[in-house]
Design an enzyme around this catalytic site. Structure first.
Site, PDB file in Angstrom:
ATOM      1  N   HIS A  52      32.841  37.440  16.511  1.00 26.31           N
ATOM      2  CA  HIS A  52      33.190  37.991  17.816  1.00 26.31           C
ATOM      3  C   HIS A  52      34.657  38.427  17.878  1.00 26.31           C
ATOM      4  CE1 HIS A  52      29.387  37.038  19.746  1.00 26.31           C
ATOM      5  NE2 HIS A  52      29.431  35.841  19.206  1.00 26.31           N
ATOM      6  N   VAL A  63      27.282   8.931   7.587  1.00 25.36           N
ATOM      7  CA  VAL A  63      28.292   8.005   8.093  1.00 25.36           C
ATOM      8  C   VAL A  63      27.642   7.046   9.087  1.00 25.36           C
ATOM      9  CG1 VAL A  63      30.425   7.812   9.431  1.00 25.36           C
ATOM     10  CG2 VAL A  63      30.157   9.658   7.758  1.00 25.36           C
TER      11      VAL A  63
END
Length: 569
Positions: free
Chosen positions: A121, A261
């Site tokens: 963009h 994690v």
């Protein structure tokens, strides 16, 4: 309901009837000027209490089993292998540091990065005084350098935003007769251009009359004006992330896939180690670039300052034969915007397809990448006004991705307030792809301010060589390569002309699933969408990885367990 405020972070508690109310309340608080983050702990009627508790128990058990198993010591551990995490890893690899990137999926770019329309963009849309705005403009400008160094496909096709009699339909009663046409043709385009100029976007032009149709011959004939923004670009987002990861790895970054994690080792208000389901990575600094799970990772670290409210976007992919109909990223400007649409439109891809979308729907499940018939029909109806005669029967695929916005609706890239060596890189939704190069540099500057010593290493190599594509090789060169290695002549995917040699090279570079092969070679992305080549790819994976065929994964499940046409591209 109740709330508390700590260091400009608002914590919300209580119960509501619907998920929609949960979203609405969070967004309302996030709009307050002085609020830096909203942690929404409100529960709704169908809140997945049991699923949440089961996830917590699973993490606690895995944490206990693995916290003593030390896998190494690092200067920086990056959590998340999307374009944000891989971008930071690659830019950090310029320095004399020991770095690990952890990704729970079997490949990088397996989340939101693989499931968006690939538009870089220009920077007109982000609101003023936001980090989004600053980094969008800077990131867009840096893409040429990234593409040159990393050899991924990048084209500045430009945006053409159409203004039609439908643009201000809701306000027509206030602008009777010729005044409405005058506003559409002359006043409204300038308002759009002025916003872009204020944001720092250069080269914006207002187009009228025959020039519009010279630029895009097939668009709706009732366009009265258009705004042209030349700096808009297109990429394959997963190709960018893969290129970043490969270059980071070449420059010394350790990339650990299938590594989830589950917690942190802490000493006071500092993190000493990241605990995963494979063991513990001791570290000096942690970068949280975990996308839709960034809030959960922050919670585990004692650094929760925001809540991610997942927002799903559906995209439609059309056959390459439609590529001749669209040269620019096309949108019809409509105000006010539809509540479940980000704006969106029709845009070309770097490989010649055309994409329609996306939608923007709040969903309670971060893994909800389902696509319904209603969503497909909504996109086909909404965007058909741009090119009314577009051959919709050329649709070959539909898919969805989940964005990771916070309730402040801005990027959150800052040191944690209560954990001194933990860096938040969260809320990276659109224009996150466009901003990625600037996000990486901004994050590293934050780490520098946090105390990380950055000494450039002279042996850093910014270049990355892509896998040669059989389809793009000159005949003489391909003939020579086939004589040296017959696998270059064995075409596995006839739709995209992908050879066995390309697939083998992708595996050597780290691809371990059918979809990982697809993202690196485009095998399975053509007209038949893998109907003829999927089993061949799986057999090559089994052979090269030396595993039984039944153990080869498509992505998140066993090879043939899920749908093909409705999954993420």
């Amino acid at each position: 309901m109740s709330f508390e405020i700590k260091d400009q972070i608002v914590f919300l508690y209580g119960e509501v009837e619907k998920h929609e109310e949960w979203v609405e309340i969070g967004l309302s608080i996030g709009k307050i000027k002085e609020v830096e983050g909203v942690v929404n702990k409100i529960k709704w009627k169908d809140f997945p209490e049991e699923k949440t508790k089961a996830k917590e128990e699973h993490r606690k058990r895995i944490f206990k089993e693995n916290k003593e198993k030390i896998l190494g010591e690092y200067d920086v551990v990056i959590i998340g292998g999307g374009i944000t995490g891989t971008g930071i890893a690659r830019e950090l690899s310029r320095y004399d540091l020991k770095i690990a990137l952890l990704e729970k999926a079997p490949d990088v770019a397996a989340g939101a990065t693989k499931a968006n329309n690939g538009i870089v963009h220009p920077g007109v849309a982000p609101p003023k005084n936001t980090l989004k705005r600053r980094l969008n403009i800077r990131g867009n400008a840096l893409y040429d350098k990234w593409a040159n160094e990393l050899c991924f496909k990048f084209r500045r096709v430009g945006s053409l935003w159409l203004i039609t009699p439908r643009t201000l339909e809701k306000y027509r009663k206030y602008l009777p007769g010729p005044l409405y046409t005058l506003t559409l043709k002359y006043i409204f385009p300038w308002l759009v251009k002025i916003k872009g100029i204020r944001n720092g976007v250069k080269g914006i032009k207002i187009i009228r009359g025959k020039t519009i149709f010279d630029m895009e011959p097939y668009i709706t004939k009732d366009a009265v004006a258009a705004v042209y923004v030349p700096s808009t670009g297109i990429v394959d987002p997963y190709e960018v992330a893969i290129a970043l990861a490969e270059n980071a790895k070449e420059n010394g970054v350790e990339i650990h896939l299938k590594t989830e994690v589950v917690g942190f080792l802490k000493e006071g208000n500092s993190i000493k180690g990241v605990v995963t389901d494979r063991g513990t990575f001791l570290c000096k600094y942690v970068v949280n670039a975990a996308g839709v799970y960034a809030d959960e990772i922050a919670e585990l670290a004692g650094a929760r300052e925001y809540t991610i409210h997942p927002r799903k976007g559906v995209e439609l992919m059309f056959h390459k034969d439609t590529g001749q109909l669209v040269d620019h990223c096309l949108a019809e400007l409509l105000y006010p915007q539809h509540p479940t649409s980000k704006g969106g439109g029709l845009n070309p891809t770097v490989h010649g397809n055309v994409m329609w979308g996306p939608t923007a729907v709040e969903v309670p499940d971060k893994e909800d990448v389902s696509v319904t018939r209603e969503e497909i029909e909504f996109i086909l109806e909404k965007y058909s006004t741009i090119i009314p005669e577009f051959p919709k029967d050329q649709l070959i695929r539909y898919f969805a991705g989940v964005r990771a916005p916070t309730f402040t609706e801005d990027f959150i890239i800052r040191p944690a307030k209560w954990v001194k060596n933990f860096l938040h890189v969260a809320g990276i939704q659109s224009p996150g792809l466009a901003s990625a190069p600037a996000i990486a540099k901004y994050a590293i500057e934050q780490l520098r301010k946090m105390g990380l010593k950055l000494k450039e290493k002279p042996q850093f190599n910014p270049k990355r060589s892509p896998i040669p594509r059989t389809e793009e090789l000159p005949v003489e060169e391909l003939d020579k390569m086939i004589k040296e290695n017959s696998k270059w002549g064995n075409i596995i995917c006839t739709c995209e002309m992908v050879s066995e040699a390309e697939i083998v090279e992708a595996i050597k570079r780290g691809a371990q699933t059918v979809d990982a092969i697809k993202r690196r070679t485009r095998a399975g992305m053509g007209t038949c969408q893998g109907s003829y080549c999927t089993i061949k790819i799986a057999e090559i994976l089994a052979r090269e990885l030396n595993v039984p065929l039944q153990e080869v994964l498509k992505e998140r499940g066993k090879l043939f367990n899920g749908p093909v046409r409705g999954e993420n591209q």
